[in-house]
Structure formats: C-alpha cells, structure tokens
Design a protein around this motif. Structure first.
Motif, mmCIF file in Angstrom:
data_model
loop_
_atom_site.group_PDB
_atom_site.id
_atom_site.type_symbol
_atom_site.label_atom_id
_atom_site.label_comp_id
_atom_site.label_asym_id
_atom_site.label_seq_id
_atom_site.Cartn_x
_atom_site.Cartn_y
_atom_site.Cartn_z
ATOM 1 N N LYS A 183 -12.531 11.081 -1.778
ATOM 2 C CA LYS A 183 -11.220 10.419 -1.842
ATOM 3 C C LYS A 183 -10.243 11.225 -0.991
ATOM 4 N N TYR B 134 -1.833 5.973 1.380
ATOM 5 C CA TYR B 134 -2.689 5.339 0.383
ATOM 6 C C TYR B 134 -3.982 6.135 0.244
ATOM 7 N N GLU B 135 -4.629 5.951 -0.895
ATOM 8 C CA GLU B 135 -5.890 6.634 -1.141
ATOM 9 C C GLU B 135 -7.041 5.773 -0.652
ATOM 10 N N THR B 136 -7.983 6.414 0.007
ATOM 11 C CA THR B 136 -9.165 5.719 0.506
ATOM 12 C C THR B 136 -10.357 6.669 0.413
ATOM 13 N N THR B 137 -11.497 6.204 0.773
ATOM 14 C CA THR B 137 -12.698 7.029 0.750
ATOM 15 C C THR B 137 -13.077 7.402 2.174
ATOM 16 N N ARG C 296 0.792 -1.231 0.000
ATOM 17 C CA ARG C 296 0.000 0.000 0.000
ATOM 18 C C ARG C 296 0.823 1.279 0.000
ATOM 19 N N LYS D 215 -4.366 8.815 3.151
ATOM 20 C CA LYS D 215 -4.212 8.456 4.546
ATOM 21 C C LYS D 215 -2.823 7.895 4.789
#
Length: 109
Positions: free
Chosen positions: A67, A58-61, A54, A70
């Motif tokens: 978006k 990393y990108e998350t929602t 990762r 984090k």
C-alpha cells in the motif's frame, strides 16, 4: 459568492460571445477559441470531480503489492487546464471580472 451556484456552462459561453460582440471582435478565430475554451471547461469539471472523489492524494497498491500513497495527477492537470483557460481569455481580451461587460447592479438599493 458564498451560497451562489456556479453559472451554467451555456451561460458562460453566451457571456464570452457577448463580450466578443461588445468588443467588435466576433470573428471565426475567436469563436473557435471559445469552443476550445468550453472543452477545457468540461475537462476542468471532470478533474475537479476526480479530486473531490479521490482527494489530492490517494492510497493504492504498488507493483510489488504494498500500500502506498500517490499524488493525484488531476491536481497538476487542473492547474495546467486553468492556466490555459486564462491564457485563452487573455488572447481574446476577455475578462472574468464582469463577464457580460455590463456594469453590476447594486442589489442593496
């Protein structure tokens, strides 16, 4: 150490036990610490794999559906695990410089 594989887990454990025996410190308490050390070794490897997969972030929602980037908690956890592993080695008087306690052979000869 470029181009060399990491030592096998069993080799690390054997090396730590050999150091204890060389120091005449092969007592149950230290053997238990080595077992704990090896559990942390497994944890370290899992954290490293997560970071490799990762990345450090990393990108998350988000909860609101946006978006976001984090920080990967595994980075902080890896630092803490490594710190604890080093503390355990110090507690037992073991080293990572010459793991078996033997002198290194000169391969250039």
């Amino acid at each position: 150490m470029a181009g060399k594989k990491a030592p096998a887990k069993s080799n690390i454990k054997e090396s730590l036990i050999k150091q204890l025996e060389t120091k005449n410190a092969n007592v149950p308490h230290f053997y238990d610490l080595i077992c704990d050390y090896m559990v942390l070794y497994d944890t370290k490897k899992m954290l490293q794999a997560d970071i490799k997969k990762r990345g450090v972030s990393y990108e998350t929602t988000s909860a609101s559906g946006y978006k976001i980037m984090k920080q990967n908690q595994s980075v902080k956890d890896l630092v803490a695990v490594n710190k604890q592993m080093m503390a355990m080695l110090r507690e037992m008087g073991l080293t990572t410089d010459k793991p078996t306690g033997e002198t290194e052979e000169n391969e250039d000869l």
